[in-house]
Scaffold this active site. Sequence first.
Site, mmCIF file in Angstrom:
data_model
loop_
_atom_site.group_PDB
_atom_site.id
_atom_site.type_symbol
_atom_site.label_atom_id
_atom_site.label_comp_id
_atom_site.label_asym_id
_atom_site.label_seq_id
_atom_site.Cartn_x
_atom_site.Cartn_y
_atom_site.Cartn_z
ATOM 1 N N ASP A 95 0.788 -1.093 0.212
ATOM 2 C CA ASP A 95 0.040 -0.131 -0.072
ATOM 3 C C ASP A 95 0.844 1.411 -0.085
ATOM 4 O OD1 ASP A 95 -2.283 1.544 -0.146
ATOM 5 O OD2 ASP A 95 -2.898 1.025 2.141
ATOM 6 N N ASP A 120 0.543 9.055 1.748
ATOM 7 C CA ASP A 120 0.039 9.264 3.155
ATOM 8 C C ASP A 120 0.486 7.858 3.882
ATOM 9 O OD1 ASP A 120 -1.649 7.896 1.675
ATOM 10 O OD2 ASP A 120 -3.401 8.779 2.622
ATOM 11 N N ASN A 121 1.172 7.126 3.325
ATOM 12 C CA ASN A 121 1.669 6.032 4.158
ATOM 13 C C ASN A 121 3.230 5.952 4.290
ATOM 14 O OD1 ASN A 121 -0.792 4.811 4.530
ATOM 15 N ND2 ASN A 121 -0.553 3.349 3.083
ATOM 16 N N ASP A 135 1.901 1.791 7.939
ATOM 17 C CA ASP A 135 0.624 1.184 7.456
ATOM 18 C C ASP A 135 0.827 -0.067 6.591
ATOM 19 O OD1 ASP A 135 -2.067 0.618 6.857
ATOM 20 O OD2 ASP A 135 -2.324 2.645 5.442
HETATM 21 N N1 LIG Z 1 3.167 6.124 13.720
HETATM 22 C C1 LIG Z 1 2.669 7.174 13.481
HETATM 23 N N2 LIG Z 1 3.153 8.317 13.655
HETATM 24 C C2 LIG Z 1 2.678 9.615 13.275
HETATM 25 N N3 LIG Z 1 1.481 9.392 12.296
HETATM 26 C C3 LIG Z 1 0.898 8.528 12.132
HETATM 27 C C4 LIG Z 1 1.560 7.235 12.601
HETATM 28 N N4 LIG Z 1 0.840 6.224 12.019
HETATM 29 C C5 LIG Z 1 -0.224 6.641 11.434
HETATM 30 N N5 LIG Z 1 -0.100 8.110 11.334
HETATM 31 C C6 LIG Z 1 -1.013 9.076 10.699
HETATM 32 O O1 LIG Z 1 -2.372 8.494 10.623
HETATM 33 C C7 LIG Z 1 -2.722 8.219 8.946
HETATM 34 C C8 LIG Z 1 -3.362 6.892 9.094
HETATM 35 O O2 LIG Z 1 -2.472 5.812 9.653
HETATM 36 P P1 LIG Z 1 -2.532 4.495 8.469
HETATM 37 O O3 LIG Z 1 -2.037 4.790 7.433
HETATM 38 O O4 LIG Z 1 -1.585 3.706 9.483
HETATM 39 O O5 LIG Z 1 -3.942 3.914 8.731
HETATM 40 P P2 LIG Z 1 -4.920 3.750 7.442
HETATM 41 O O6 LIG Z 1 -5.402 2.305 7.532
HETATM 42 O O7 LIG Z 1 -4.388 4.416 6.248
HETATM 43 O O8 LIG Z 1 -6.013 4.339 7.977
HETATM 44 P P3 LIG Z 1 -6.992 5.032 6.836
HETATM 45 O O9 LIG Z 1 -6.629 4.632 5.357
HETATM 46 O O10 LIG Z 1 -8.399 4.306 7.090
HETATM 47 O O11 LIG Z 1 -6.984 6.493 7.130
HETATM 48 C C9 LIG Z 1 -1.324 8.185 8.365
HETATM 49 O O12 LIG Z 1 -1.510 8.753 7.070
HETATM 50 C C10 LIG Z 1 -0.500 9.392 9.419
HETATM 51 O O13 LIG Z 1 -0.778 10.662 8.827
HETATM 52 MG MG LIG Z 2 -2.622 4.610 5.539
#
Ligand SMILES: Nc1ncnc2c1ncn2[C@@H]1O[C@H](COP(=O)(O)OP(=O)(O)OP(=O)(O)O)[C@@H](O)[C@H]1O
Ligand SMILES: [Mg+2]
Length: 459
Positions: free
Chosen positions: A256, A260-261, A296
């Site tokens: 993925d 944003d990841n 992510d």
């Molecule tokens: N460890 C971290 N430190 C700082 N910010 C984080 C961290 N993990 C996640 N985030 C923030 O939260 C957002 C979503 O996290 P993540 O990508 O893990 O979840 P996701 O499964 O993509 O959730 P969704 O797609 O439903 O938003 C990231 O894009 C980032 O902005």
């Molecule tokens: Mg994400």
Amino acid sequence: MQLAAKTKTPSAPEPAQKGPIVRDVQCNPMDPSLRQTILSQMKPSLSSYDGYHERLETAYGRTAEIRKYTKTLTKASRSSTNLEKTAQTLSLPPLLSLKGADGTYAVKRQLGEGTFAPVYLVENSAAALVDGDVSDENRPPSRVGKATHRKHLEAVKMEDPPNAWEFYIIRQSHRRLGVSRAAESVVRAHEMHLFRDECFLVEEYRDQGTLLDLLNIARLESGNGGGLDEMTAMWLTVEMLRTVEALHSKQLIHGDLKGDNVLVRFDDPGTETDWSPTYFPSGAHGWASKGICLIDFGRGVDMKQFVPNVAFIADWKTTEADCAEMRELRPWTYQIDYHGLAGIVHSLLFGKYMEIIGEKAGTALGQGATRTYKIRESLKRYWQTEIWSEVFHLLLNPLAHLEGEEGRRMPVLRGMRQVRERMEGWLEDNGEKGIGLKGTIARMEAIIREKRRKSVKNM
Ligand SMILES: Nc1ncnc2c1ncn2[C@@H]1O[C@H](COP(=O)(O)OP(=O)(O)OP(=O)(O)O)[C@@H](O)[C@H]1O
Ligand SMILES: [Mg+2]
């Protein structure tokens, strides 16, 4: 559903797993029941992982309370007059006390917007005791917590439906990468608490935002609506290529990759090291402290759990964001990451989402491929067009690059290394021109710091 017993028996190590668990030659690696099979049959079992706490007989039931708290907070932060009023009426922050965790986690605010996987910023009380001051997000991390990487501020991701897959993939990444440069570019997963109704993945928190945030900042700065300057884009591409190459070499797929990841990682080089304005591909002279951090891993794939000739088939409705193989219902494996990488590189250069066009190829490309893909956008004349064309050609047409690879198979590790080294060479030669790579990074760091200072003041 079979789940291994929870009790730990460190004196009797479990037998190692022999061969892959999934024997199907064709499957969807993201299928929840397939993942469950892997998690329940793998050896050593998940229950032997440090920080893994499974209590499937218990319902934790905190989602509603946490949501309500963070929603009220978000609403209030939009208007400062409301904030004071809310501060008075708002209940105390939700406290998570989880069996097996060192301390409690106090929810501060929501970091990610996700509906199915909200991510929260929390205060870890155990690390807070060590650190002293509990209220300052900008304070440097504690020295004491260094060995365990635990910090006063951490991130907690709640996945719905609850599952331990992401924890598994992140832990495997660190286990296989060991102490290496690539490991620094993969988020750390400290704990997983799995209940019947909810789960809590406790992760390392980074406060400098994602690549997408960085792009938005750069766009505001330059006012031209495009991407980053070429040098920074190339440097970030090198960071991405190195990390993904290392993961692939350990048979792990992120699954993925998108802006944003990927978190920005602008750490302090430390007092003993001064950060050289000359770029060092080895990471020497402070360069290793700057880079990226992948997060992510919820769509990650462990290729070790599949037979070597496995072919994945996407059984979902595909979009432009999916790789060509998926859209054409052809088998894929590592292509998912190459396509994701190409999309990130594209957004770094152009500041917009990638569109690709396929041209009928003159020769057969193998595995049913008939087209050669390229990006719709044209590269600027004054860019290193040869280098960028090579990157996109490799990432969008990996099957055309199997020649030089071991066993003429995916992943295209050699191809990835070659383009990366070419970029590194260019950065070594040109990194000090103009305000220089170091100068640009330092300026971005300063903008992020300033932005954070302002937003923390408002919360
Ligand atoms: N460890 C971290 N430190 C700082 N910010 C984080 C961290 N993990 C996640 N985030 C923030 O939260 C957002 C979503 O996290 P993540 O990508 O893990 O979840 P996701 O499964 O993509 O959730 P969704 O797609 O439903 O938003 C990231 O894009 C980032 O902005
Ligand atoms: Mg994400």
